[in-house]
Design an enzyme around this catalytic site. Structure first.
Site, PDB file in Angstrom:
ATOM      1  N   ARG A 193       1.841   1.106  10.682  1.00  0.00           N
ATOM      2  CA  ARG A 193       1.401   1.458   9.319  1.00  0.00           C
ATOM      3  C   ARG A 193       2.585   1.380   8.376  1.00  0.00           C
ATOM      4  O   ARG A 193       3.523   2.169   8.481  1.00  0.00           O
ATOM      5  CB  ARG A 193       0.806   2.874   9.310  1.00  0.00           C
ATOM      6  CG  ARG A 193       0.188   3.274   7.970  1.00  0.00           C
ATOM      7  CD  ARG A 193      -0.368   4.672   8.019  1.00  0.00           C
ATOM      8  NE  ARG A 193      -1.553   4.754   8.847  1.00  0.00           N
ATOM      9  CZ  ARG A 193      -2.790   4.503   8.427  1.00  0.00           C
ATOM     10  NH1 ARG A 193      -2.997   4.152   7.182  1.00  0.00           N
ATOM     11  NH2 ARG A 193      -3.813   4.609   9.240  1.00  0.00           N
ATOM     12  N   ARG A 252       0.433  -5.848  13.257  1.00  0.00           N
ATOM     13  CA  ARG A 252      -0.287  -5.297  14.406  1.00  0.00           C
ATOM     14  C   ARG A 252      -0.583  -6.383  15.433  1.00  0.00           C
ATOM     15  O   ARG A 252      -0.622  -6.116  16.641  1.00  0.00           O
ATOM     16  CB  ARG A 252      -1.585  -4.629  13.949  1.00  0.00           C
ATOM     17  CG  ARG A 252      -1.292  -3.337  13.180  1.00  0.00           C
ATOM     18  CD  ARG A 252      -2.564  -2.639  12.807  1.00  0.00           C
ATOM     19  NE  ARG A 252      -2.276  -1.490  11.944  1.00  0.00           N
ATOM     20  CZ  ARG A 252      -3.205  -0.737  11.398  1.00  0.00           C
ATOM     21  NH1 ARG A 252      -4.496  -1.008  11.612  1.00  0.00           N
ATOM     22  NH2 ARG A 252      -2.873   0.288  10.630  1.00  0.00           N
ATOM     23  N   GLU A 261      -6.579  -1.598  15.005  1.00  0.00           N
ATOM     24  CA  GLU A 261      -7.419  -2.383  14.100  1.00  0.00           C
ATOM     25  C   GLU A 261      -6.598  -3.525  13.501  1.00  0.00           C
ATOM     26  O   GLU A 261      -5.604  -3.288  12.829  1.00  0.00           O
ATOM     27  CB  GLU A 261      -7.945  -1.468  12.988  1.00  0.00           C
ATOM     28  CG  GLU A 261      -8.836  -2.177  11.999  1.00  0.00           C
ATOM     29  CD  GLU A 261      -9.117  -1.314  10.772  1.00  0.00           C
ATOM     30  OE1 GLU A 261      -9.188  -0.087  10.910  1.00  0.00           O
ATOM     31  OE2 GLU A 261      -9.254  -1.897   9.687  1.00  0.00           O
ATOM     32  N   SER A 313     -10.848  -6.221   9.552  1.00  0.00           N
ATOM     33  CA  SER A 313     -12.015  -5.499   9.086  1.00  0.00           C
ATOM     34  C   SER A 313     -12.816  -6.517   8.294  1.00  0.00           C
ATOM     35  O   SER A 313     -12.345  -7.024   7.282  1.00  0.00           O
ATOM     36  CB  SER A 313     -11.551  -4.341   8.210  1.00  0.00           C
ATOM     37  OG  SER A 313     -12.605  -3.451   7.969  1.00  0.00           O
ATOM     38  N   ARG A 340       0.831  -1.210   0.000  1.00  0.00           N
ATOM     39  CA  ARG A 340       0.000   0.000   0.000  1.00  0.00           C
ATOM     40  C   ARG A 340       0.861   1.255   0.000  1.00  0.00           C
ATOM     41  O   ARG A 340       1.770   1.380   0.821  1.00  0.00           O
ATOM     42  CB  ARG A 340      -0.903   0.001   1.235  1.00  0.00           C
ATOM     43  CG  ARG A 340      -1.772  -1.247   1.256  1.00  0.00           C
ATOM     44  CD  ARG A 340      -2.766  -1.233   2.376  1.00  0.00           C
ATOM     45  NE  ARG A 340      -3.575  -2.453   2.300  1.00  0.00           N
ATOM     46  CZ  ARG A 340      -4.560  -2.756   3.121  1.00  0.00           C
ATOM     47  NH1 ARG A 340      -4.875  -1.918   4.096  1.00  0.00           N
ATOM     48  NH2 ARG A 340      -5.240  -3.871   2.979  1.00  0.00           N
TER      49      ARG A 340
END
Length: 423
Positions: free
Chosen positions: A278, A391, A350, A353, A263
């Site tokens: 991130r 994470r 998070e 999802s 990403r």
RNA sequence: GGUGAGGUGGCUGAGUGGUCGAAAGCAGCGCUUUGCUAAAGCGCCGUACCCUUUAAAGGUACCGAGGGUUCGAAUCCCUCCCUCACCGCCA
């Protein structure tokens, strides 16, 4: 992609549902309706003219077979040609414009999706476990990782730039242990079929899962070959069945896949997220389901449970929230986020999802199934992380850190890792 | 990267300029007949869009994709994609 007939016949409801998302998507419905009107009018004209040509051409064929002269009739058809070409171009133009507009339009939030403006309005659905307490001030994973030699950001930056990491030693081994644990759990206990797909994908695949055309700037692109690095396994895995008509007996299809995710995170550089939280490249085990419309709701609940189970087994405190209409993703009708507690961050992260897309993606990739009556209908697609690796590692290191700076691993991971503690 | 073969409906597979949306077979659905668990006969059986709509009926397009030639293209020409085979290169 929304069904143009739904937009046409229930435009007020569509506008209301889109407006619940905030943003300006709902304002474009009138453009789409205008375009649809033009498109259909042009198409009707074109089709009448084509019918004329077809009829006369057949007549020519028959008369030629009898040896008659057809030159005057041929001239008549030739005269149609110019108008036909013009209408053809117009029709193609409106067609393309409609498709462009529809591809830019987000999905309708499910009726059950809580209404709200932004993340502040996301309700907590449930939580599990409790925040661990420490007799000392818990360290961040960055500090722990440096002391234990688990990863190296500086050297990774040397070869790839910022927001990349190099795991090493016990860190690399922990990464591998977690991947194996996750894949084993989902395939053995939860009934998913493991797939290992390509990591680079064609643009059509990204259109299918709705990363394109809207989110091009978030993707790494290989220009020479018109390929992109997959931002999530959702893309290659869901597209596995694109353009297919799946047999009813094959549904639901449940896949689990490990892939790295790439990403660009354009617009979020320098956001002050140090460490593993991130990054431009990270590993993830993804869960993907293809279902009938009738079962997608229950499959979403099950998918979310499957992802939560990871944290339960690892003994990590988490909460599950539902995203409200203003926070839900572009293609999703309904989304649960799972957030794990990270003591060193003093906050939740998070890690998963879980979304149902209804038939939004299936329409884009023309993924259908044959129902009991032999009718072709669009499938529903779902996916959720099960879970993101870095994470998860953050929560694990920070939760299980000891006063002496070592990390005591949960029982389930010890055989995968090959030791009971790090350090 | 090179050479060759090929891409037709759920599947197999015929079709090289006109009445072809496309033979035939298989699978599927319906009916009839016989009847020990099966066979025979008949009929139906692609998708999308447009028009209309309670429904039905009609129309157009689609034979890998996109262009071109032609009054007319599954069929001829061009470009591209994909599959298979062999060769080359390579972890």
């Amino acid at each position: 992609m929304l069904d143009i007939r739904l937009i046409r016949e229930h435009s007020e409801q569509v506008i209301a549902r889109l407006a619940a998302r905030g943003g300006e998507a709902h304002l474009r419905i009138h453009d789409i309706l205008d375009c649809d009107k033009e498109r259909r009018a042009t198409e009707t004209k074109l089709q009448h003219l084509q019918a004329d040509r077809k009829r006369i051409s057949k007549e020519i064929g028959m008369r030629k077979a009898k040896g008659e002269d057809t030159s005057n009739v041929e001239a008549e058809v030739r005269a149609l040609g110019e108008e036909l070409t013009r209408l053809n171009e117009m029709s193609a133009h409106w067609d393309e414009r409609q498709k462009d507009l529809l591809l830019q339009l987000p999905n309708l939030p499910h009726e059950g999706c809580p209404v709200g403006a932004d993340a502040e309005a996301n309700p907590e659905i449930r939580n599990w476990g409790t925040r661990p307490s420490f007799s000392f001030t818990p360290k961040s994973h960055v500090e722990l990782g440096e002391k234990l030699g688990l990863f190296d950001f500086e050297r990774a930056a040397k070869i790839s730039g910022s927001a990349f990491v190099c795991f090493k030693g016990a860190g690399a081994r922990l990464e591998r242990a977690l991947l194996n644990f996750l894949l084993d759990l989902h395939t053995r206990d939860h009934g998913y079929t493991e797939v290992s797909t390509p990591f680079v994908v064609r643009p059509e695949a990204l259109v299918g899962t709705s990363q394109l055309p809207k989110f091009e700037e978030q993707l790494y692109r290989c220009d020479r070959d018109e390929l992109y690095l997959a931002p999530t396994a959702e893309v290659p895995v869901t597209n596995l069945h694109r353009e297919e008509i799946v047999a009813l007996e094959e549904l639901p299809i449940r896949y689990a896949a490990y892939t790295p995710c790439f990403r660009r995170e354009a617009g979020s550089a320098g956001l002050g997220t140090r460490g593993l939280i991130r990054m431009h490249q990270f590993d993830k085990v993804e869960l993907v389901k293809i279902t009938t419309p009738e079962t997608s709701a229950q499959e979403l609940e099950a998918l979310t449970q499957d992802a939560e189970r990871v944290l339960q087994i690892l003994g990590l405190h988490y909460r599950t929230i539902e995203l409200c209409t203003g926070d839900i993703g572009f293609g999703s009708t309904r989304t649960y986020d799972i957030e794990v507690w990270a003591p060193g961050q003093d906050g939740y992260l998070e890690v998963s999802s879980c979304s149902s897309f209804g038939d939004f993606q299936a329409r884009r990739m023309n993924l259908r199934f044959k129902d009991q009556d032999g009718k072709n209908r669009f499938c529903h697609t779902l996916n959720g992380s099960g879970t993101a690796l870095p994470r998860l590692m953050v929560a694990l290191l920070e939760t299980y850190q000891q006063a002496d700076g070592t990390v005591l691993l949960p029982k389930i991971l010890q055989p995968y890792f090959g030791a009971e503690r790090i350090g």
